[in-house]
Design a protein around this motif. Structure first.
Motif, PDB file in Angstrom:
ATOM      1  N   ASP A  37       0.878  -1.366  -0.194  1.00 42.89           N
ATOM      2  CA  ASP A  37       0.025   0.106  -0.097  1.00 42.89           C
ATOM      3  C   ASP A  37       0.960   1.182   0.216  1.00 42.89           C
ATOM      4  O   ASP A  37       0.412   2.129  -0.823  1.00 42.89           O
ATOM      5  CB  ASP A  37      -0.934  -0.078   1.182  1.00 42.89           C
ATOM      6  N   PHE A  38       2.130   1.291   0.744  1.00 44.46           N
ATOM      7  CA  PHE A  38       2.816   2.578   0.989  1.00 44.46           C
ATOM      8  C   PHE A  38       3.516   2.594  -0.547  1.00 44.46           C
ATOM      9  O   PHE A  38       3.648   3.599  -0.987  1.00 44.46           O
ATOM     10  CB  PHE A  38       3.968   2.289   1.873  1.00 44.46           C
ATOM     11  N   TYR A  39       4.187   1.512  -0.765  1.00 43.39           N
ATOM     12  CA  TYR A  39       4.830   1.667  -1.961  1.00 43.39           C
ATOM     13  C   TYR A  39       4.143   1.871  -3.632  1.00 43.39           C
ATOM     14  O   TYR A  39       4.438   2.996  -4.428  1.00 43.39           O
ATOM     15  CB  TYR A  39       5.670   0.501  -2.525  1.00 43.39           C
ATOM     16  N   VAL A  40       2.911   1.458  -3.528  1.00 42.52           N
ATOM     17  CA  VAL A  40       1.946   1.742  -4.773  1.00 42.52           C
ATOM     18  C   VAL A  40       1.139   3.078  -4.318  1.00 42.52           C
ATOM     19  O   VAL A  40       0.915   3.975  -5.284  1.00 42.52           O
ATOM     20  CB  VAL A  40       1.190   0.399  -4.890  1.00 42.52           C
ATOM     21  N   GLY A  41       0.378   2.938  -3.186  1.00 42.47           N
ATOM     22  CA  GLY A  41      -0.443   4.064  -2.824  1.00 42.47           C
ATOM     23  C   GLY A  41       0.047   5.269  -2.724  1.00 42.47           C
ATOM     24  O   GLY A  41      -0.410   6.279  -3.000  1.00 42.47           O
ATOM     25  N   THR A  42       1.080   5.486  -1.889  1.00 41.41           N
ATOM     26  CA  THR A  42       1.690   6.754  -1.600  1.00 41.41           C
ATOM     27  C   THR A  42       2.705   7.091  -2.239  1.00 41.41           C
ATOM     28  O   THR A  42       2.972   7.973  -2.802  1.00 41.41           O
ATOM     29  CB  THR A  42       2.520   6.353   0.051  1.00 41.41           C
ATOM     30  N   LEU A  43       3.697   6.241  -2.966  1.00 38.94           N
ATOM     31  CA  LEU A  43       5.023   6.513  -3.598  1.00 38.94           C
ATOM     32  C   LEU A  43       4.402   6.550  -5.311  1.00 38.94           C
ATOM     33  O   LEU A  43       5.358   7.073  -5.802  1.00 38.94           O
ATOM     34  CB  LEU A  43       6.162   5.551  -3.717  1.00 38.94           C
ATOM     35  N   GLY A  44       3.278   5.780  -5.392  1.00 45.93           N
ATOM     36  CA  GLY A  44       3.006   5.796  -6.751  1.00 45.93           C
ATOM     37  C   GLY A  44       3.529   4.726  -7.725  1.00 45.93           C
ATOM     38  O   GLY A  44       3.404   4.878  -8.924  1.00 45.93           O
ATOM     39  N   PHE A  45       4.316   3.896  -7.130  1.00 44.80           N
ATOM     40  CA  PHE A  45       5.118   2.824  -7.982  1.00 44.80           C
ATOM     41  C   PHE A  45       3.872   1.744  -8.535  1.00 44.80           C
ATOM     42  O   PHE A  45       2.848   1.629  -8.032  1.00 44.80           O
ATOM     43  CB  PHE A  45       5.881   1.910  -6.910  1.00 44.80           C
ATOM     44  N   ASP A  46       4.505   1.097  -9.468  1.00 41.12           N
ATOM     45  CA  ASP A  46       3.499   0.072 -10.269  1.00 41.12           C
ATOM     46  C   ASP A  46       3.595  -1.271  -9.317  1.00 41.12           C
ATOM     47  O   ASP A  46       4.825  -1.368  -8.995  1.00 41.12           O
ATOM     48  CB  ASP A  46       3.956  -0.135 -11.601  1.00 41.12           C
ATOM     49  N   LYS A  47       2.554  -2.003  -9.193  1.00 39.57           N
ATOM     50  CA  LYS A  47       2.841  -3.248  -8.519  1.00 39.57           C
ATOM     51  C   LYS A  47       3.167  -4.099  -9.813  1.00 39.57           C
ATOM     52  O   LYS A  47       2.431  -4.157 -11.020  1.00 39.57           O
ATOM     53  CB  LYS A  47       1.470  -3.740  -7.923  1.00 39.57           C
ATOM     54  N   ARG A  48       4.267  -4.797  -9.961  1.00 38.69           N
ATOM     55  CA  ARG A  48       4.760  -5.629 -11.021  1.00 38.69           C
ATOM     56  C   ARG A  48       4.456  -7.147 -10.704  1.00 38.69           C
ATOM     57  O   ARG A  48       4.168  -7.873 -11.797  1.00 38.69           O
ATOM     58  CB  ARG A  48       6.087  -5.396 -11.211  1.00 38.69           C
ATOM     59  N   ALA A  49       4.377  -7.503  -9.617  1.00 36.34           N
ATOM     60  CA  ALA A  49       4.123  -8.946  -9.210  1.00 36.34           C
ATOM     61  C   ALA A  49       3.520  -9.081  -7.985  1.00 36.34           C
ATOM     62  O   ALA A  49       3.962  -8.315  -6.753  1.00 36.34           O
ATOM     63  CB  ALA A  49       5.276  -9.987  -9.373  1.00 36.34           C
ATOM     64  N   ASP A  50       2.525  -9.922  -7.514  1.00 35.16           N
ATOM     65  CA  ASP A  50       2.075 -10.247  -6.326  1.00 35.16           C
ATOM     66  C   ASP A  50       1.713 -12.033  -6.505  1.00 35.16           C
ATOM     67  O   ASP A  50       0.536 -11.975  -6.869  1.00 35.16           O
ATOM     68  CB  ASP A  50       0.828  -9.570  -5.918  1.00 35.16           C
ATOM     69  N   ILE A  51       2.625 -12.604  -6.290  1.00 38.98           N
ATOM     70  CA  ILE A  51       2.582 -14.138  -6.600  1.00 38.98           C
ATOM     71  C   ILE A  51       2.664 -14.925  -5.290  1.00 38.98           C
ATOM     72  O   ILE A  51       3.690 -14.918  -4.812  1.00 38.98           O
ATOM     73  CB  ILE A  51       3.576 -14.556  -7.630  1.00 38.98           C
TER      74      ILE A  51
END
Length: 133
Positions: A29-43
């Motif tokens: 949530d922090f890296y995607v929601g706050t920093l705006g990074f793309d989620k590349r994998a969640d496996i």
């Protein structure tokens, strides 16, 4: 160098860097929601494990958000990760406005050292931001 000169090693890039976190959902949530990074994998893999990878849009190197291994590095350390900013003052202000624990100000030492600041993720892991200006 040719392959022979390298001794047959075929490394082509730094693909990803591991950051140890206490809670993968909170970190995601922090890296995607706050920093705006793309989620590349969640496996999911193995016995209840998850491989999560994030990164800035278009950047070749990703960050893997992993739980600590027994006896391994615990969260809350200097990661050595340096992010490049096209507008360091605006990014510093935006992160502070989003409640991110940043250094109080952008540090400037003068050429040839670029302006920079540090910030901490939700587990206290330190990342640096360096201006590209």
């Amino acid at each position: 160098m040719t392959e022979t000169a390298k001794g047959g090693i075929r490394f082509s890039e730094v693909g990803r860097i591991v950051v140890t976190v206490t809670d993968q959902d909170r970190a995601l949530d922090f890296y995607v929601g706050t920093l705006g990074f793309d989620k590349r994998a969640d496996i999911p893999f193995g016995d209840g494990h998850r491989w999560i990878e994030v990164g800035p849009a278009g950047a070749p190197t990703g960050i893997s958000l992993v739980l600590p291994r027994e006896g391994g590095r615990q969260p809350g350390y200097e990661t050595g990760i340096i992010l490049t900013s096209e507008d360091i003052d605006a990014d510093h202000a935006a992160l502070r406005a989003r409640g991110v624990d940043t250094d109080p100000e952008v540090r400037r030492w003068g050429a040839p050292v670029p302006p920079m600041f540090g910030f901490r993720d939700v587990d206290g892991n330190v990342l640096m931001v360096v201006g590209n200006d």
